[in-house]
Design a protein around this motif. Sequence first.
Motif, short mmCIF file in Angstrom:
data_model
loop_
_atom_site.label_atom_id
_atom_site.label_comp_id
_atom_site.label_asym_id
_atom_site.label_seq_id
_atom_site.Cartn_x
_atom_site.Cartn_y
_atom_site.Cartn_z
N ILE A 201 0.78 -0.96 4.20
CA ILE A 201 0.61 -2.37 4.56
C ILE A 201 -0.86 -2.61 4.86
O ILE A 201 -1.60 -1.67 5.23
N GLY A 202 -1.32 -3.84 4.69
CA GLY A 202 -2.70 -4.18 4.97
C GLY A 202 -3.24 -5.17 3.97
O GLY A 202 -2.47 -5.88 3.28
N ASP A 203 -4.55 -5.24 3.86
CA ASP A 203 -5.20 -6.13 2.91
C ASP A 203 -5.44 -5.35 1.62
O ASP A 203 -6.30 -4.47 1.57
N PRO A 204 -4.70 -5.64 0.55
CA PRO A 204 -4.83 -4.84 -0.68
C PRO A 204 -6.19 -4.96 -1.35
O PRO A 204 -6.53 -4.12 -2.19
N PHE A 205 -6.97 -5.97 -0.99
CA PHE A 205 -8.30 -6.09 -1.57
C PHE A 205 -9.32 -5.21 -0.82
O PHE A 205 -10.42 -4.98 -1.30
N LEU A 206 -8.92 -4.71 0.38
CA LEU A 206 -9.76 -3.82 1.15
C LEU A 206 -9.13 -2.43 1.25
O LEU A 206 -9.60 -1.48 0.64
N GLU A 207 -8.02 -2.33 1.98
CA GLU A 207 -7.35 -1.06 2.14
C GLU A 207 -5.95 -1.26 2.71
O GLU A 207 -5.73 -2.14 3.55
N CYS A 208 -5.00 -0.47 2.25
CA CYS A 208 -3.64 -0.48 2.79
C CYS A 208 -3.42 0.85 3.51
O CYS A 208 -3.84 1.90 3.04
N VAL A 209 -2.75 0.78 4.66
CA VAL A 209 -2.51 1.99 5.46
C VAL A 209 -1.02 2.16 5.66
O VAL A 209 -0.25 1.21 5.64
N ALA A 210 -0.62 3.42 5.89
CA ALA A 210 0.79 3.72 6.10
C ALA A 210 1.26 3.08 7.39
O ALA A 210 0.56 3.07 8.40
N GLN A 211 2.45 2.52 7.34
CA GLN A 211 3.00 1.87 8.53
C GLN A 211 4.52 1.88 8.46
O GLN A 211 5.09 1.74 7.39
N SER A 212 5.15 2.04 9.59
CA SER A 212 6.61 2.02 9.65
C SER A 212 7.11 0.66 9.20
O SER A 212 6.52 -0.38 9.51
N THR A 213 8.22 0.67 8.46
CA THR A 213 8.80 -0.58 7.98
C THR A 213 9.64 -1.27 9.05
O THR A 213 10.09 -2.39 8.85
N SER A 214 9.88 -0.58 10.17
CA SER A 214 10.67 -1.20 11.23
C SER A 214 9.81 -2.16 12.05
O SER A 214 8.61 -1.97 12.20
N ILE A 215 10.42 -3.18 12.60
CA ILE A 215 9.71 -4.20 13.37
C ILE A 215 10.19 -4.14 14.82
O ILE A 215 11.40 -4.15 15.07
N PRO A 216 9.30 -4.05 15.80
CA PRO A 216 9.72 -4.01 17.21
C PRO A 216 10.61 -5.19 17.57
O PRO A 216 10.47 -6.29 17.01
N GLU A 217 11.50 -4.99 18.54
CA GLU A 217 12.47 -6.03 18.89
C GLU A 217 11.80 -7.28 19.46
O GLU A 217 12.34 -8.38 19.33
#
Length: 339
Positions: A201-217
């Motif tokens: 996830i991130g800005d694909p024109f700059l850089e994307c970084v690994a991130q959990s797909t879960s969203i905090p409650e």
Amino acid sequence: MAFTYWVLFALCGSVLGIPTGNNTTGITCENHYDCEPGKACIDFQCEDPCLGLCGLNNICHVVGEVSMCSCKPGFIGQPFNDCFPEVNNFSVCTMNSDCPEEKICSDHLCKDACKDACGLNSVCKTVKHRAICSCNAGYVWKPFLGCHVEKMKCTRDSDCSSNSTCSNDECVDPCIGLCGNNTVCNVMNHRAACACKSEFIGDPFLECVAQSTSIPENITKKYKIGNDRVTWFTAIVRCNNEGMRLASIMNESEQVEMQKAIAPFSAIRFIWTLGNDWKSKGHYVWNWSGNSFDYTNWKPGEPEISDKYRCIAIKATDYTWTTENCLFSTYYACEYFEN
């Protein structure tokens, strides 16, 4: 009458060297029908027509008065000359004419004329023992260099193929140098769109970084409807430019949030989401996560699995999901999060 016939026969025989006179014991035939099968009438004698006709390793066939030569099984060559044995898919030869037209005689063996004849990005065709090289589509021949990528001259994008764009009077790949790390670039209708790889996830024109797909409650996903009609690829760019990403709908509560966002826009018919089956036809995912759908709200009869309809939009009148042509211009929904 019989006397006249023998007089004429005697006269002709004296000239042609055929036995004459009342003694006709040397004449055994007048045509091949007078001979037994496998023999032909030659000089009024029934003889084997194959004698001395064929070359080595041949078989002679007689049909009527016609004799034919052919190579024995396992041999190849010129039947009226000599036939040579096949050796490990090759044939013994002394010259090109001993080989089939698609082969050449090399080191006394018939070999593929095209083998090692042409360079990279080329195709080879054999014509009468000669290898003819030509470049693959999209490549041009340059002396001493071989086949190289053809850079088409252009004045506008329409002069180029749909997956390239016109830059400095040449057709080029619009993805080169456009996207950041951990991204993928898609090109359609001369336009490039960057997106994060699965699980990034991130800005694909700059850089994307690994991130959990879960969203905090304590975080709520919200949606914003774009105010112009664009293709699916451009919609990705529009959302990214605003610090958001094209919308995904992971569960029923997010579907309700989407309906709230769409409701004020009564004139809108369809809204782009990030859903698509670009990686595998019929396998729909949210592009940023790569996850298959756990929740869906398909319109009856959907999804329509085809090469034409690869992207998912929401039908604004009843909020159901439908597959659409990714080049179709319509509104879009971006997603963002708030406490």
